[in-house]
Design a protein around this motif. Sequence first.
Motif, PDB file in Angstrom:
ATOM      1  N   THR A   4       0.772  -1.041  -0.121  1.00  0.00           N
ATOM      2  CA  THR A   4      -0.144  -0.132   0.023  1.00  0.00           C
ATOM      3  C   THR A   4       0.881   1.285  -0.140  1.00  0.00           C
ATOM      4  O   THR A   4       1.709   1.357   0.811  1.00  0.00           O
ATOM      5  CB  THR A   4      -0.940  -0.168   1.392  1.00  0.00           C
ATOM      6  N   LEU A   5       0.574   2.275  -1.215  1.00  0.00           N
ATOM      7  CA  LEU A   5       1.200   3.398  -0.947  1.00  0.00           C
ATOM      8  C   LEU A   5       0.223   4.483  -0.730  1.00  0.00           C
ATOM      9  O   LEU A   5      -0.857   4.672  -1.229  1.00  0.00           O
ATOM     10  CB  LEU A   5       2.010   3.714  -2.387  1.00  0.00           C
ATOM     11  N   ILE A   6       0.900   5.613   0.083  1.00  0.00           N
ATOM     12  CA  ILE A   6      -0.046   6.464   0.209  1.00  0.00           C
ATOM     13  C   ILE A   6       0.752   7.891  -0.340  1.00  0.00           C
ATOM     14  O   ILE A   6       1.829   8.153   0.672  1.00  0.00           O
ATOM     15  CB  ILE A   6      -0.559   6.644   1.915  1.00  0.00           C
ATOM     16  N   VAL A   7       0.406   8.816  -1.222  1.00  0.00           N
ATOM     17  CA  VAL A   7       1.179   9.965  -1.868  1.00  0.00           C
ATOM     18  C   VAL A   7       0.179  11.186  -1.516  1.00  0.00           C
ATOM     19  O   VAL A   7      -0.746  11.313  -2.133  1.00  0.00           O
ATOM     20  CB  VAL A   7       1.571   9.485  -2.966  1.00  0.00           C
ATOM     21  N   VAL A   8       0.622  12.115  -0.596  1.00  0.00           N
ATOM     22  CA  VAL A   8      -0.161  13.045  -0.313  1.00  0.00           C
ATOM     23  C   VAL A   8       0.987  14.547  -0.280  1.00  0.00           C
ATOM     24  O   VAL A   8       1.911  14.135  -0.431  1.00  0.00           O
ATOM     25  CB  VAL A   8      -0.911  12.966   0.837  1.00  0.00           C
ATOM     26  N   PHE A  77      -2.951   5.222  -2.898  1.00  0.00           N
ATOM     27  CA  PHE A  77      -4.039   6.102  -2.039  1.00  0.00           C
ATOM     28  C   PHE A  77      -3.451   7.371  -2.533  1.00  0.00           C
ATOM     29  O   PHE A  77      -2.150   7.666  -2.295  1.00  0.00           O
ATOM     30  CB  PHE A  77      -4.480   5.818  -0.717  1.00  0.00           C
ATOM     31  N   THR A  78      -4.123   8.369  -2.951  1.00  0.00           N
ATOM     32  CA  THR A  78      -3.899   9.648  -3.148  1.00  0.00           C
ATOM     33  C   THR A  78      -5.083  10.683  -3.101  1.00  0.00           C
ATOM     34  O   THR A  78      -6.022  10.279  -2.840  1.00  0.00           O
ATOM     35  CB  THR A  78      -3.034   9.881  -4.297  1.00  0.00           C
ATOM     36  N   ARG A  89      -4.471  18.532  -6.026  1.00  0.00           N
ATOM     37  CA  ARG A  89      -4.792  18.257  -7.367  1.00  0.00           C
ATOM     38  C   ARG A  89      -3.603  17.846  -8.406  1.00  0.00           C
ATOM     39  O   ARG A  89      -3.688  16.765  -8.974  1.00  0.00           O
ATOM     40  CB  ARG A  89      -5.451  19.433  -8.187  1.00  0.00           C
ATOM     41  N   GLU A  90      -2.384  18.644  -8.097  1.00  0.00           N
ATOM     42  CA  GLU A  90      -1.340  18.161  -8.819  1.00  0.00           C
ATOM     43  C   GLU A  90      -0.585  17.215  -8.316  1.00  0.00           C
ATOM     44  O   GLU A  90      -0.252  16.021  -9.312  1.00  0.00           O
ATOM     45  CB  GLU A  90      -0.191  19.214  -8.452  1.00  0.00           C
ATOM     46  N   VAL A  91      -0.895  16.660  -7.167  1.00  0.00           N
ATOM     47  CA  VAL A  91      -0.219  15.312  -6.516  1.00  0.00           C
ATOM     48  C   VAL A  91      -1.189  14.253  -7.230  1.00  0.00           C
ATOM     49  O   VAL A  91      -0.587  12.951  -7.852  1.00  0.00           O
ATOM     50  CB  VAL A  91      -0.082  15.162  -5.002  1.00  0.00           C
ATOM     51  N   ALA A  92      -2.427  14.526  -7.377  1.00  0.00           N
ATOM     52  CA  ALA A  92      -3.256  13.241  -7.621  1.00  0.00           C
ATOM     53  C   ALA A  92      -2.885  13.198  -9.307  1.00  0.00           C
ATOM     54  O   ALA A  92      -2.999  11.894  -9.855  1.00  0.00           O
ATOM     55  CB  ALA A  92      -4.609  13.923  -7.565  1.00  0.00           C
TER      56      ALA A  92
END
Length: 365
Positions: A4-8, A77-78, A89-92
């Motif tokens: 699982t990755l979470i990038v925020v 997840f982001t 929004r840019e990260v997404a």
Amino acid sequence: MAETLIVVAHPEDVVRLFSTVAEGAQLAVVTEDGGAGRELEVVGRALGARGTHLLLSPSEVGPWCRERLTRGDPRVFTHSPQEGAPLHREVALLVSRVFERLWVPSTGARPSVCTVLDDAAFQRKLGLLNALYRERPDGAQAGACTDPLRDGPGLEAFTEVRSGDVVRALSLTKPEIFSELADPWGFAGSTYEGERFALTAKVLEPLRHAAPSPRRVVDVGACEGMMTEHLLSLFPQANIQAVESEPRFVARLRERLGGNARVRIVEASAEDVALEADLVLLAEVLYYLSDDATRDLLDRLRASHLLTSYGGGFGVQVHAALAERGWRVLHSATLPGRIEPVDGARSPLLVRRAGTEIRLWERPA
């Protein structure tokens, strides 16, 4: 079991939006604040994450995500593209350019999974949020004594989306043009856009039976050529100049209509072409021009007839500018707004299409 990755964008976002899926995950935060690494470590320990990673620039997101992809097919997840903060929004968008499937908070979407925190998890989350809270030194001067908490901390809901859903959500709600995806505005599947095409044909009906009917038509912002195809059917005697500035749209436009002898494809901005024709279509394109460029374009119009499609306050401004230049409305139709999936069909992400007024104008005397 898949990683699982979470990038925020910020450590606080992990706690606020993703605390229920952080255990055992790899956490990545995108921020230029080098001190955020300490906060991220605190969050990682408190939520039981497997690892934490500080990415000091959005440019680091793609390489980091591609490196994680080489290790397997993770569950990612982001942020939702529906969120208000620009960096979110840019990260997404950056994450969606690497992974085909993502899990995002159910902001303006149909949720796939919902978790209600029990009291212990809720109190832990609240304690972490308070530990991470940074008081703004200018808060008193700005008159901001309190801020509303808009994300319910006791409920975390997620929606599984495709990368194309992210791009279409941004294309429909932001001024940027995301030409990497074919049909980024969902023209092909949207019932709203289908009705807009049909209403446009209805508004142009008087010109179909005029004597003479238009022989020279300019379609400004032809995109991938869907409206240009409609014009070919509406005006079988006309030659159409399809004007488009975005290279990837031009390539698709040539694939669709490059072999049609009645279509001339011009790769150029609306600011750089002569707008002299029997009919010029200037629909849904002025949003992307500056005020000065728009005034110059309207001053250069040398058409017998003009078709526009704009709604809301922006439409009021465009209509007033044309009326000031002596243009007269011959026929019009209003398309009400509606809520529908971002691809017009099956996406769980929803968007409110604002509605528009389609007008056919006659050239001033």
